[in-house]
Design a protein around this motif. Structure first.
Motif, short mmCIF file in Angstrom:
data_model
loop_
_atom_site.label_atom_id
_atom_site.label_comp_id
_atom_site.label_asym_id
_atom_site.label_seq_id
_atom_site.Cartn_x
_atom_site.Cartn_y
_atom_site.Cartn_z
N UNK A 1 56.04 30.88 -13.91
CA UNK A 1 55.14 30.14 -13.97
C UNK A 1 54.99 29.21 -14.99
N UNK A 2 54.46 28.06 -14.64
CA UNK A 2 54.07 27.08 -15.81
C UNK A 2 54.25 26.95 -16.71
N UNK A 3 55.66 26.68 -17.45
CA UNK A 3 54.95 26.90 -19.18
C UNK A 3 55.72 26.38 -20.20
N UNK A 4 54.87 25.74 -20.69
CA UNK A 4 55.44 24.91 -21.84
C UNK A 4 55.31 25.13 -23.63
N UNK A 5 56.26 24.91 -23.89
CA UNK A 5 56.31 25.26 -25.72
C UNK A 5 55.75 23.97 -26.29
N UNK A 6 54.80 23.98 -26.94
CA UNK A 6 53.78 22.36 -27.95
C UNK A 6 54.65 22.39 -29.07
N UNK A 7 55.02 23.48 -29.50
CA UNK A 7 55.14 23.44 -30.98
C UNK A 7 56.07 24.73 -31.30
N UNK A 8 56.91 24.47 -32.75
CA UNK A 8 58.04 25.81 -32.73
C UNK A 8 58.09 25.39 -34.18
N UNK A 9 57.60 26.61 -35.01
CA UNK A 9 57.59 26.50 -36.11
C UNK A 9 58.57 28.23 -36.77
N UNK A 10 59.93 28.22 -38.03
CA UNK A 10 60.13 28.48 -38.11
C UNK A 10 60.14 29.76 -39.57
N UNK A 11 58.89 30.67 -39.18
CA UNK A 11 58.62 31.37 -41.23
C UNK A 11 59.44 32.26 -41.98
N UNK A 12 59.29 32.40 -42.52
CA UNK A 12 59.18 33.99 -43.24
C UNK A 12 58.06 34.43 -43.39
N UNK A 13 58.11 35.82 -43.12
CA UNK A 13 57.59 37.32 -42.88
C UNK A 13 56.71 37.13 -44.01
N UNK A 14 55.30 37.48 -43.70
CA UNK A 14 54.16 36.80 -44.69
C UNK A 14 53.09 38.25 -44.29
N UNK A 15 53.33 39.06 -45.65
CA UNK A 15 52.98 40.54 -45.62
C UNK A 15 51.03 40.27 -45.15
N UNK A 16 50.62 41.07 -44.30
CA UNK A 16 48.95 40.79 -43.38
C UNK A 16 47.94 40.01 -43.26
N UNK A 17 49.33 39.15 -42.70
CA UNK A 17 49.13 38.06 -41.83
C UNK A 17 49.13 38.49 -40.35
N UNK A 18 48.32 38.74 -39.28
CA UNK A 18 48.17 39.22 -38.24
C UNK A 18 47.82 38.60 -37.60
N UNK A 19 48.52 37.63 -36.66
CA UNK A 19 48.70 36.86 -36.16
C UNK A 19 48.25 37.28 -34.30
N UNK A 20 48.94 38.00 -33.82
CA UNK A 20 48.91 38.91 -33.31
C UNK A 20 47.66 39.44 -32.46
N UNK A 21 46.72 40.15 -33.89
CA UNK A 21 45.53 40.33 -33.24
C UNK A 21 44.21 39.30 -33.13
N UNK A 22 44.59 37.95 -32.84
CA UNK A 22 43.65 36.69 -33.01
C UNK A 22 44.08 36.74 -30.97
N UNK A 23 42.40 36.72 -30.70
CA UNK A 23 42.00 36.62 -29.82
C UNK A 23 42.36 35.38 -28.69
N UNK A 24 42.17 34.40 -29.45
CA UNK A 24 42.28 32.84 -28.74
C UNK A 24 43.64 31.80 -29.68
N UNK A 25 44.08 31.26 -29.38
CA UNK A 25 44.92 30.32 -29.58
C UNK A 25 44.32 29.61 -31.41
N UNK A 26 43.20 28.65 -31.02
CA UNK A 26 42.68 27.46 -31.65
C UNK A 26 41.96 28.92 -32.75
N UNK A 27 42.20 30.17 -33.39
CA UNK A 27 41.80 30.81 -34.88
C UNK A 27 43.22 30.68 -34.78
#
Length: 933
Positions: A444-470
């Motif tokens: 499917x048409x697919x783009x990577x707009x941004x890339x960051x390399x981050x150390x794992x930081x406990x308690x921050x659950x990006x996966x549970x957010x429903x929308x990219x802006x959040x």
């Protein structure tokens, strides 16, 4: 033959207004206890109406649980009238579906205590929607008692008439002469003395009722007589027996009786056949006898925006997706959580609450309730999405096989450009080879707009957010505040993850269903060549920005205005989104210009345009400029202060591939006081009518409003709307969608045709004033200072525009509006535990039909659907299901049999389709039994 006067004792209880709910609750306990005492001990005091809203029962018993036994006894016997509403709402500022839920929760709550009065009692709402008669009848109610809303028609309609909905459904309407306080505080010199220990004088009661009877006799429908014995936060009438005795002595030709609304309505029907009464069809927004208080449509606009978010979240996202999961996969229905969320939301819908015409402390409490609704709804949905594709696998190696789940809550198949922040381990994946495959392994048409390399930081659950802006809001906080600690690089190793903001084109998203997309690191076609699509482009052109897709072309200027071209018709709409600012010397109830008015426009404001995001799937640009506004009114409030204050403003446009709408976000840093901010759209359309989304109806209104010169409140220039409005002529039309911006004005300009002005902000700092010509210098409430209503600080407004051809239903503007405001929730999980998608749970077929509810029934395990035919034609909607249908029928809102005739629903031979016949403008409550095998 003697006339008959029915005295209905009541209290009108604003749960919050000039005091907070908790302060009024103390008073509620005292008042209800006194009412219970009067009902039990005073032989003259037989009935009392607890304001038609069942929520008061919960408020009272929460604070006085020891009174449960006698409260239940008096409600069950009918001595204490409660319901039918959960709360008394403002009808125009909440959705039609919220009004239905209000009736449903009112009946559920009343049943716990015994019985609900089957009376459409709405004593103080600021106008009434056109479909209210049909909504009441679908709740088993055939009457309507009200105060505000009539215009010049009041003279010939009188106090008793038949009010019809557009589908011809009728209710008996009772216009309370002089309002719901017309016989309040009998025996007192002034109304407010009812709250004191002042002695009562029966002669004063006689004088008051005699004056009222004279007023009633001037119009038709004055027999039988309704005397409303109560008012705001009133206790039970003291010495009622003495008052009634004095009235009987003075007027032996009238039988005075303290009774219930039901008894009065029965007498009305016995006195005259319904067909012999005057008839009225349509909404009620006139100010002939009582102020309509239209300024509340734009007061504290942040409340309207939060309310739109909550209503949209519950009805258009959480409930449909939870219903699909329940009926297709056996997921538990989150009934208790949704009940709790709905009750919290409804407690923000009383007229003094959602209207924004209370104290600052009251509206701070409302924001807490809105937040609770959002948190509950989003968490229910987030947990559901995690069950569709769990974030982590049973083994660490499983986490490398990643899927992005995209859900579509709408009952139509759709295509959307989706963004998602995904988190991938740095070890085990080759980021340079990442591709995205659909559930049939097609790229499917697919783009990577941004890339960051981050150390794992406990308690921050990006996966549970429903929308990219959040997700991005959360990420940006840590990048700015922890960046020096957690930002790594591509070779950081197993303690770091890659954070990728990805964008892709999700096609054929199933109706009320989901689809999954695999993230793989394998050789394949270059990103973007995986499937054919029409790219969107953006470029600078001088000081402007040009955005273009296959349907639209838009040129953004530095002052935030833009020129829009519809490529299908060649129609051009120049100079859109011109910001206009005028002083407002009004209060929370009404807008009012100054004696010396000054209007400021953003045209030519100094600013800069920049492109903010450019891919071939989606582009955005923004104009940042300084809008200099007069700081405030002068102290005498007759003109604007000459000194200006800069209000930095950013207008951001978004255009996506395939989209027929241009999305607008206006961010305005409000540093000025006493003013009204609007966005103008000079459409060039030649018309005398505006079409607006309403409540199970499209309202067709004149471009410019008119009213009577002798009205208590002159007709305002503005109109209310729900999700969108549109202007059109033979050449085409322009639709303006909004996110929680319910007020607009239209007029005809000889040069630019019909102009649409969308109110963004109205800033005042008084609850009520008595010096406003727009309200004939009468107060609407207590004169209290409310500085929070100035809405100082950053305000963000979201709306969209779409040119169209044909009529608004042929162009599917309701569907386009839904696609605009209902995003596709996404989730990043693992493939081996993911629940396969790709199949629609429910799909509708006719653009003339709107579905406002998709949920499980409150009683029994059935699917509930709410449909509305928005057209004046007979329609047969074909609903397609992803499983077998056993049976389907139309019912009342309370899942019971209908007391009005309706055509039956037909289930197809194959069992996966049903045919729902709908009369013109019909609202249908559908109960569907699905095969659980």
């Amino acid at each position: 033959m003697n006339r008959h006067a029915y005295i209905v004792s009541h209290t009108h209880w604003d749960r919050e207004w000039y005091q907070t709910f908790h302060r009024f609750q103390v008073q509620l306990v005292e008042t209800v206890r006194q009412v219970l005492d009067s009902l039990e001990n005073d032989p003259h005091f037989k009935h009392f109406i607890l304001d038609g809203q069942a929520c008061l029962l919960e408020d009272f018993i929460q604070a006085a649980p020891e009174e449960e036994k006698r409260l239940r006894k008096l409600v069950s016997s009918g001595a204490l009238g409660v319901g039918p509403w959960y709360i008394l709402p403002d009808e125009f500022l909440v959705s039609g579906e919220a009004t239905v839920r209000n009736l449903i929760y009112g009946r559920i709550t009343c049943r716990r205590w015994g019985r609900a009065q089957r009376v459409g009692y709405m004593p103080d709402s600021f106008g009434h929607i056109a479909q209210m008669p049909q909504l009441l009848r679908l709740a088993g109610i055939d009457s309507f008692i009200f105060t505000r809303g009539l215009g010049n028609e009041a003279e010939h309609l009188g106090w008793l008439f038949q009010w019809g909905a557009p589908d011809t459904t009728e209710v008996l309407a009772v216009n309370q002469c002089e309002g719901y306080c017309n016989a309040g505080a009998l025996g007192h010199e002034e109304l407010w003395h009812a709250h004191t220990r002042r002695e009562t004088d029966p002669e004063r009661a006689v004088e008051k009722v005699e004056a009222l009877l004279a007023r009633m006799d001037a119009r038709p429908g004055h027999d039988p007589i309704l005397l409303s014995n109560g008012c705001d936060h009133f206790p039970a009438q003291r010495n009622l027996g003495e008052m009634m005795a004095a009235l009987r002595r003075k007027r032996p030709d009238i039988v005075f009786e303290q009774t219930r609304f039901e008894d009065f309505l029965k007498a009305v029907r016995n006195s005259c056949h319904d067909d012999d009464r005057p008839q009225w069809v349509g909404e009620m927004l006139g100010g002939r006898d009582h102020p309509i208080l239209s300024g509340v449509w734009s007061t504290r606009m942040y409340l309207k925006q939060q309310n739109e978010i909550c209503q949209n979240l519950l009805t258009r996202q959480v409930e449909p997706l939870c219903a699909a999961a329940h009926f297709t996969a056996g997921e538990r229905w989150p009934g208790g959580l949704l009940d709790q969320a709905w009750r919290q939301l409804l407690r923000n819908h009383p007229h003094d609450s959602i209207c924004g015409c209370s104290t600052d402390a009251v509206h701070q409490d409302m924001e807490t309730r809105f937040a609770a609704v959002i948190q509950t709804g989003e968490q229910v949905l987030s947990r559901l999405m995690d069950r569709l594709s769990p974030a982590f696998g049973a083994q660490p190696a499983d986490d490398l096989d990643t899927v992005i789940t995209v859900a579509n809550p709408l009952p139509v198949v759709r295509e959307e450009v989706v963004e998602r922040l995904i988190v991938l381990p740095l070890v085990g994946l080759d980021l340079d080879r990442l591709q995205l495959l659909d559930d049939q392994d097609r790229p499917v048409p697919f783009r990577i707009l941004e890339t960051h390399y981050l150390e794992r930081f406990w308690g921050i659950d990006y996966r549970s957010e429903l929308f990219a802006h959040d997700q991005l809001d959360l990420l940006d906080t840590y990048l700015h505040r922890f960046g020096d600690r957690i930002v790594g690089h591509r070779d950081s190793g197993p303690s770091h993850d890659a954070f990728l903001l990805v964008q892709f084109l999700a096609r054929d998203l199933p109706a009320v269903g989901h689809r999954q997309y695999r993230v793989v690191d394998q050789a394949g076609p270059a990103r973007g060549t995986a499937a054919i699509f029409s790219p969107v482009t953006a470029r600078r052109t001088g000081d402007d920005a040009l955005l273009e897709n296959q349907h639209l072309k838009v040129l953004l200027h530095a002052d935030g205005t833009f020129d829009l071209t519809d490529k299908a018709t060649g129609m051009q709409y120049p100079g859109l989104n011109l910001l206009e600012d005028t002083e407002d010397r009004g209060d929370e109830y009404d807008y009012c210009p100054a004696e010396t008015s000054l209007t400021v426009f953003s045209a030519g404001a100094p600013g800069k345009v920049r492109l903010t995001s450019c891919s071939d799937l989606s582009v955005s640009a923004e104009a940042a400029f300084r809008f200099d506004l007069p700081r405030s009114l002068e102290k005498d409030r007759r003109s604007r202060f000459p000194r200006t204050t800069p209000c930095d403003t950013v207008v951001r446009l978004v255009l996506r591939t395939g989209s027929r709408r241009l999305e607008v976000e206006t961010s305005f840093n409000n540093r000025a006081f006493d003013h009204r901010l609007r966005a103008w759209f000079p459409t060039g359309v030649k018309t005398d009518q505006v079409v607006s989304d309403g409540h199970f109806l499209l309202n067709r209104r004149p471009l410019e409003r008119t009213g009577g010169p002798d009205w208590v409140q002159p007709a305002p220039l503005t109109w209310p709307q729900q999700d969108w409005s549109a202007l059109q002529d033979e050449q085409g039309g322009l639709a303006i969608f909004n996110r929680g911006l319910p007020e607009f004005q239209t007029w005809s300009d000889p040069h630019s045709g019909a102009v649409f002005a969308l109110t963004l902000l109205r800033c005042v700092d008084w609850l009520s004033r008595d010096d406003l010509p727009t309200r004939n210098n009468i107060n609407a409430g207590p004169t209290l200072h409310t500085p929070g209503a100035q809405c100082i600080g950053r305000q963000v407004f979201r709306y969209a525009l779409a040119p169209f051809q044909g009529n608004v239903l042929e162009a599917d503007l309701p569907g386009e509006s839904n696609r605009y405001r209902v995003g596709c929730p996404t989730h990043h999980g693992v493939r081996n535990l993911a629940r396969p998608g790709g199949r629609s749970f429910l799909r509708k077929t006719d653009p003339r039909v709107q579905i406002t509810a998709i949920k499980r029934s409150d009683s029994g395990d059935h699917l509930v659907l709410r449909l509305a035919n928005l057209s004046g034609d007979e329609v047969s909607e074909i609903l397609e299901f992803g499983q077998m249908v056993v049976d389907a029928e139309k019912t009342s809102f309370l899942d019971g049999p209908l007391d009005i005739e309706n055509e039956e629903v037909f289930v197809s031979d194959g069992g996966e389709k049903i045919k729902v016949p709908l009369d013109p403008y019909e609202i249908a409550n559908l109960i569907v039994e699905l095969d659980k095998g």
